[in-house]
Motif scaffolding. Structure first.
Motif, PDB file in Angstrom:
ATOM      1  N   GLY A 115       0.808  -1.220   0.000  1.00  0.00           N
ATOM      2  CA  GLY A 115       0.000   0.000   0.000  1.00  0.00           C
ATOM      3  C   GLY A 115       0.841   1.271   0.000  1.00  0.00           C
ATOM      4  N   GLN A 116       1.832   1.341  -0.862  1.00  0.00           N
ATOM      5  CA  GLN A 116       2.571   2.598  -1.058  1.00  0.00           C
ATOM      6  C   GLN A 116       1.595   3.622  -1.651  1.00  0.00           C
ATOM      7  OE1 GLN A 116       4.768   4.927  -0.564  1.00  0.00           O
ATOM      8  NE2 GLN A 116       6.626   4.189  -1.571  1.00  0.00           N
ATOM      9  N   VAL A 117       1.796   4.875  -1.335  1.00  0.00           N
ATOM     10  CA  VAL A 117       0.915   5.918  -1.876  1.00  0.00           C
ATOM     11  C   VAL A 117       1.753   6.988  -2.582  1.00  0.00           C
ATOM     12  CG1 VAL A 117      -0.724   7.763  -1.295  1.00  0.00           C
ATOM     13  CG2 VAL A 117      -0.930   5.533  -0.212  1.00  0.00           C
ATOM     14  N   VAL A 118       1.282   7.406  -3.734  1.00  0.00           N
ATOM     15  CA  VAL A 118       1.943   8.481  -4.481  1.00  0.00           C
ATOM     16  C   VAL A 118       0.891   9.510  -4.914  1.00  0.00           C
ATOM     17  CG1 VAL A 118       3.666   6.877  -5.425  1.00  0.00           C
ATOM     18  CG2 VAL A 118       1.642   7.464  -6.796  1.00  0.00           C
ATOM     19  N   HIS A 119       1.359  10.702  -5.257  1.00  0.00           N
ATOM     20  CA  HIS A 119       0.449  11.627  -5.942  1.00  0.00           C
ATOM     21  C   HIS A 119       1.091  12.077  -7.253  1.00  0.00           C
ATOM     22  CE1 HIS A 119       2.654  15.125  -3.921  1.00  0.00           C
ATOM     23  NE2 HIS A 119       2.498  15.594  -5.159  1.00  0.00           N
ATOM     24  N   PHE A 120       0.226  12.463  -8.181  1.00  0.00           N
ATOM     25  CA  PHE A 120       0.702  12.993  -9.465  1.00  0.00           C
ATOM     26  C   PHE A 120      -0.392  13.903 -10.034  1.00  0.00           C
ATOM     27  CE2 PHE A 120      -1.993  10.476 -12.273  1.00  0.00           C
ATOM     28  CZ  PHE A 120      -2.290   9.353 -11.504  1.00  0.00           C
ATOM     29  N   ASP A 121       0.010  14.725 -10.981  1.00  0.00           N
ATOM     30  CA  ASP A 121      -0.936  15.644 -11.627  1.00  0.00           C
ATOM     31  C   ASP A 121      -1.155  15.240 -13.075  1.00  0.00           C
ATOM     32  OD1 ASP A 121      -1.173  17.285  -9.347  1.00  0.00           O
ATOM     33  OD2 ASP A 121       0.741  18.246  -9.843  1.00  0.00           O
ATOM     34  N   SER A 122      -2.369  15.429 -13.542  1.00  0.00           N
ATOM     35  CA  SER A 122      -2.651  15.022 -14.923  1.00  0.00           C
ATOM     36  C   SER A 122      -3.778  15.822 -15.543  1.00  0.00           C
ATOM     37  CB  SER A 122      -3.023  13.530 -14.940  1.00  0.00           C
ATOM     38  OG  SER A 122      -3.404  13.152 -16.245  1.00  0.00           O
ATOM     39  N   PHE A 123      -3.657  16.045 -16.856  1.00  0.00           N
ATOM     40  CA  PHE A 123      -4.735  16.658 -17.644  1.00  0.00           C
ATOM     41  C   PHE A 123      -5.703  15.602 -18.156  1.00  0.00           C
ATOM     42  CE2 PHE A 123      -1.713  20.279 -18.411  1.00  0.00           C
ATOM     43  CZ  PHE A 123      -2.560  21.290 -17.976  1.00  0.00           C
ATOM     44  N   LEU A 124      -5.304  14.344 -18.067  1.00  0.00           N
ATOM     45  CA  LEU A 124      -6.141  13.278 -18.649  1.00  0.00           C
ATOM     46  C   LEU A 124      -7.492  13.187 -17.948  1.00  0.00           C
ATOM     47  CD1 LEU A 124      -3.611  10.338 -19.212  1.00  0.00           C
ATOM     48  CD2 LEU A 124      -4.410  12.044 -20.857  1.00  0.00           C
ATOM     49  N   GLN A 125      -8.525  13.018 -18.740  1.00  0.00           N
ATOM     50  CA  GLN A 125      -9.879  12.902 -18.199  1.00  0.00           C
ATOM     51  C   GLN A 125     -10.232  11.427 -18.029  1.00  0.00           C
ATOM     52  OE1 GLN A 125     -11.885  15.634 -17.590  1.00  0.00           O
ATOM     53  NE2 GLN A 125     -10.418  17.162 -18.341  1.00  0.00           N
ATOM     54  N   ILE A 126      -9.609  10.796 -17.043  1.00  0.00           N
ATOM     55  CA  ILE A 126      -9.874   9.376 -16.803  1.00  0.00           C
ATOM     56  C   ILE A 126     -10.610   9.260 -15.471  1.00  0.00           C
ATOM     57  CG2 ILE A 126      -8.814   7.100 -16.447  1.00  0.00           C
ATOM     58  CD1 ILE A 126      -6.461   7.954 -18.094  1.00  0.00           C
ATOM     59  N   PRO A 127     -11.771   8.565 -15.433  1.00  0.00           N
ATOM     60  CA  PRO A 127     -12.473   8.411 -14.147  1.00  0.00           C
ATOM     61  C   PRO A 127     -11.623   7.559 -13.183  1.00  0.00           C
ATOM     62  CG  PRO A 127     -13.825   7.665 -16.010  1.00  0.00           C
ATOM     63  CD  PRO A 127     -12.451   7.884 -16.535  1.00  0.00           C
ATOM     64  N   SER A 128     -11.774   7.804 -11.881  1.00  0.00           N
ATOM     65  CA  SER A 128     -10.995   7.083 -10.863  1.00  0.00           C
ATOM     66  C   SER A 128     -10.923   5.591 -11.127  1.00  0.00           C
ATOM     67  CB  SER A 128     -11.631   7.282  -9.486  1.00  0.00           C
ATOM     68  OG  SER A 128     -11.490   8.601  -9.074  1.00  0.00           O
ATOM     69  N   ALA A 129     -12.088   4.997 -11.365  1.00  0.00           N
ATOM     70  CA  ALA A 129     -12.166   3.540 -11.474  1.00  0.00           C
ATOM     71  C   ALA A 129     -11.425   3.004 -12.696  1.00  0.00           C
ATOM     72  CB  ALA A 129     -13.630   3.087 -11.514  1.00  0.00           C
ATOM     73  N   ARG A 130     -11.159   3.885 -13.681  1.00  0.00           N
ATOM     74  CA  ARG A 130     -10.497   3.434 -14.906  1.00  0.00           C
ATOM     75  C   ARG A 130      -8.968   3.504 -14.834  1.00  0.00           C
ATOM     76  NH1 ARG A 130     -13.148   3.543 -19.829  1.00  0.00           N
ATOM     77  NH2 ARG A 130     -15.205   2.586 -19.594  1.00  0.00           N
ATOM     78  N   TRP A 131      -8.460   4.337 -13.941  1.00  0.00           N
ATOM     79  CA  TRP A 131      -7.011   4.521 -13.866  1.00  0.00           C
ATOM     80  C   TRP A 131      -6.213   3.221 -13.672  1.00  0.00           C
ATOM     81  CZ3 TRP A 131      -3.675   8.174 -15.202  1.00  0.00           C
ATOM     82  CH2 TRP A 131      -4.076   9.509 -15.282  1.00  0.00           C
ATOM     83  N   PRO A 132      -6.621   2.347 -12.735  1.00  0.00           N
ATOM     84  CA  PRO A 132      -5.811   1.137 -12.527  1.00  0.00           C
ATOM     85  C   PRO A 132      -5.649   0.326 -13.806  1.00  0.00           C
ATOM     86  CG  PRO A 132      -7.300   1.440 -10.688  1.00  0.00           C
ATOM     87  CD  PRO A 132      -7.702   2.460 -11.726  1.00  0.00           C
ATOM     88  N   ARG A 133      -6.727   0.200 -14.584  1.00  0.00           N
ATOM     89  CA  ARG A 133      -6.665  -0.548 -15.842  1.00  0.00           C
ATOM     90  C   ARG A 133      -5.735   0.154 -16.830  1.00  0.00           C
ATOM     91  NH1 ARG A 133     -11.026  -3.745 -16.506  1.00  0.00           N
ATOM     92  NH2 ARG A 133     -11.149  -3.490 -14.266  1.00  0.00           N
ATOM     93  N   ALA A 134      -5.771   1.482 -16.839  1.00  0.00           N
ATOM     94  CA  ALA A 134      -4.883   2.230 -17.735  1.00  0.00           C
ATOM     95  C   ALA A 134      -3.420   1.983 -17.367  1.00  0.00           C
ATOM     96  CB  ALA A 134      -5.215   3.724 -17.660  1.00  0.00           C
ATOM     97  N   PHE A 135      -3.122   2.057 -16.067  1.00  0.00           N
ATOM     98  CA  PHE A 135      -1.748   1.776 -15.613  1.00  0.00           C
ATOM     99  C   PHE A 135      -1.326   0.350 -15.994  1.00  0.00           C
ATOM    100  CE2 PHE A 135      -2.038   5.428 -12.589  1.00  0.00           C
ATOM    101  CZ  PHE A 135      -0.781   5.975 -12.830  1.00  0.00           C
ATOM    102  N   ASP A 136      -2.273  -0.567 -15.888  1.00  0.00           N
ATOM    103  CA  ASP A 136      -1.969  -1.972 -16.169  1.00  0.00           C
ATOM    104  C   ASP A 136      -1.418  -2.178 -17.585  1.00  0.00           C
ATOM    105  OD1 ASP A 136      -2.120  -3.804 -14.113  1.00  0.00           O
ATOM    106  OD2 ASP A 136      -3.674  -4.982 -15.100  1.00  0.00           O
ATOM    107  N   THR A 137      -1.822  -1.311 -18.492  1.00  0.00           N
ATOM    108  CA  THR A 137      -1.374  -1.468 -19.881  1.00  0.00           C
ATOM    109  C   THR A 137       0.068  -0.984 -20.089  1.00  0.00           C
ATOM    110  OG1 THR A 137      -2.168   0.730 -20.524  1.00  0.00           O
ATOM    111  CG2 THR A 137      -3.737  -1.086 -20.723  1.00  0.00           C
ATOM    112  N   VAL A 138       0.602  -0.229 -19.115  1.00  0.00           N
ATOM    113  CA  VAL A 138       1.940   0.344 -19.312  1.00  0.00           C
ATOM    114  C   VAL A 138       2.966  -0.056 -18.243  1.00  0.00           C
ATOM    115  CG1 VAL A 138       1.138   2.356 -20.626  1.00  0.00           C
ATOM    116  CG2 VAL A 138       1.244   2.477 -18.118  1.00  0.00           C
TER     117      VAL A 138
END
Lengths: 258, 258
Positions: free
Chosen positions: A60-83
Motif C-alpha cells: 500500500g505505497q501511496v503516491v500523488h501525481f498531476d494530470s490533464f487526462l480525463q480518466i475516471p478514478s475507477a479506470r485509472w488502474p486498468r490504464a496503468f496496467d497497460t503500461v
C-alpha cells in the motif's frame, strides 16, 4: 489539471528500491515511465509517501501525481496496467484536492515484516519471508519485547548510524507480533514516521531475543541507550512490506479504495 | 557405491524446465552441477521421476543418483545446500536398494494447480498462481466437471497433439478442486501417469466450464471425443506444481522423509 492519489503494490525483488537512480531499475522510474507513456510522452513525475529500499515490497505505497487526462478514478488502474511491468500494480486511484501531498500529508504508516522460523528454508518464500534457522525460538519473548517500543521515544538505537536527520524521536502507535501460518510470524509496526532501517534493526534485535542471545528486558535497555551499536543486525529487506499509509481521518487500505 | 533417492523442491520461474539443454538453465543441469561439485569434479548424473516444463514448480520431485560419498541420509540436504542455487532445495535423501529407479518405480504422482479468480491480479503471485480475470465464476461446476475424469480412460483429448506415445490410456486416482485461500482455488490430480500437458489442458477446459463457456457435462463429452481440438487451451505452467511422487507402499511427502 487535477491531482490524483494512487495506492500501489510492488514486488521489490527485481527493483533497486523506490527512488530513481541512473542505470538502475527502480519503482519510481518504472511508474514515471508508465505514466509518461499514458501522457503520450509528456514527462511525468510522481511523489511518494517515502522511499523503500532494494528488495523491500509494498502492499500500500501511496503516491500523488498531476494530470490533464480525463480518466475516471475507477479506470485509472486498468490504464496503468497497460503500461506497467508485471511486478508492480496500481490498486486504486482517487481524485484529491490540489494541495494533497503524499509525503507531507501522511499521518501514519504501517510496515509488516514476515519471518519464517525453522530448520528448513522454503524455496518459494526466499524473496518474501526472512528465514531464521533455529531449533528453538521464544516467540512469546519476541512479542513481549516489543511493548516498551510503543509510544514516543528517541529511536537512535534503531536507526542506521550514517543517517543525518534532525530528530530521531518518533511515535510508534502499535507494535505487535502474531503467527500468520505454520512456522510463519509477522511483525506489525504502525507509527507516525520511521527512521532509516528502523524496522529492520528492531526486527534484528527481536530475533536475538527470540534466539535467547538477549533477554526480553534488553529491548528496553537498548532503546534508552540511544546507541546503534547496542542493537541487533539490520535484517535483509525481503521480509519487509510497506503495508499501508494513512492520511488524516481516512485510512488507505492496500486491497481497495475504501 | 550406494544409490540414493532425493526429494527436491524448486521454484520453476527461472528455469527452462527440468531437462538439461545446451545453453539453458535447467533444474537437472543445476542439480548435476551441484552434485558434481560435491564429488570433487567427478561427473555426476541424476534420474528424475519425469520432466517438468519451464515455469512449472515442484514441491516433491524425486530423483535417484549413485555415490561413493559416505554421507549419512540426514546430512545430505545440508551438503546440497552448500552447492545449489537458492531457487532449488533438496528436502530429503534416503538410501535405497541398488535397483531403485526414480522413473520406472514410481507408482503414482500428484500434481496441483493453483488458480486465482477475481478482478485483480496480485503482483506477489504472478509466478505461482494462474490468474483468471472474472466477475462470475462457477466453482461448483468446475468441481463437478472433474468427476468423469476419475478412473482409467484414454486421455487423448487432454494431451498435447504433437505427443508421440504408444498409449494415451492413464488412470486418475483422484481429481479434486478445493478453495485454499480467499479467491484462491487448487486442483489436485493423482494418477499413475500423466500425458504431456495433460493437467494444463484439463485445467484450461475446467476454466471454460467455470466461466460458463462450456457446460459441466462437456467435460465428459470431450473426454470421450479423444480429440485435442475439443478441449480448452493449455494454461500457463506457473500455476502448476509436481507435488508428490509415490513409490510402492511408501509415500514420499514433500515436507519430509516420512
Amino acid at each position: 489539471m487535477a491531482r490524483w492519489k494512487a495506492t500501489i503494490a510492488y514486488d521489490g525483488s527485481a527493483f533497486s528500491g523506490w527512488q530513481v537512480q541512473p542505470g538502475k531499475r527502480t519503482v519510481q522510474g518504472e511508474l514515471e515511465k508508465g505514466l509518461t507513456k499514458l501522457h503520450k510522452g509528456e514527462n511525468k513525475k510522481v511523489v511518494a509517501s517515502g522511499r523503500t529500499d532494494a528488495q523491500v515490497h509494498a502492499r500500500g505505497q501511496v503516491v500523488h501525481f498531476d494530470s490533464f487526462l480525463q480518466i475516471p478514478s475507477a479506470r485509472w488502474p486498468r490504464a496503468f496496467d497497460t503500461v506497467l511491468p508485471r511486478d508492480m500494480q496500481v490498486i486504486c486511484v482517487e481524485r484529491v484536492h490540489d494541495h494533497f501531498h503524499a509525503r507531507f500529508d501522511a499521518t501514519a504508516k504501517e510496515y509488516r515484516f514476515f519471518l519464517h522460523v525453522g530448520r528448513e528454508r522454503d524455496v518459494f518464500q526466499r524473496h518474501y519471508v526472512h528465514h531464521v534457522f533455529a531449533n528453538a525460538f521464544d516467540h512469546e519473548a519476541v512479542r513481549r519485547s516489543l511493548q516498551p517500543l510503543i509510544g514516543t521515544h528517541d529511536f537512535s538505537s534503531f536507526c542506521a548510524s550514517d543517517t543525518n536527520v534532525e530528530s530521531k524521536v518518533r511515535t510508534l502507535n502499535a507494535a505487535s507480533y502474531v503467527q500468520t501460518a505454520e512456522g510463519e510470524w509477522c511483525f506489525r509496526f504502525n507509527g507516525d514516521g520511521f527512521l532509516y532501517n528502523m524496522v529492520r534493526i528492531i526486527v534484528g534485535t527481536a530475533i536475538n531475543i527470540g534466539a535467547r542471545r538477549l533477554a526480553v528486558e534488553d529491548m528496553n535497555r537498548i532503546l534508552h541507550a540511544r546507541d546503534r551499536r547496542q542493537a541487533g543486525m539490520t535484517v535483509p529487506g525481503h521480509g519487509l512490506y510497506l503495508w499501508q499509509v494513512q492520511y488524516g481521518h481516512k485510512d488507505v487500505y492496500p486491497a481497495g479504495c475504501g
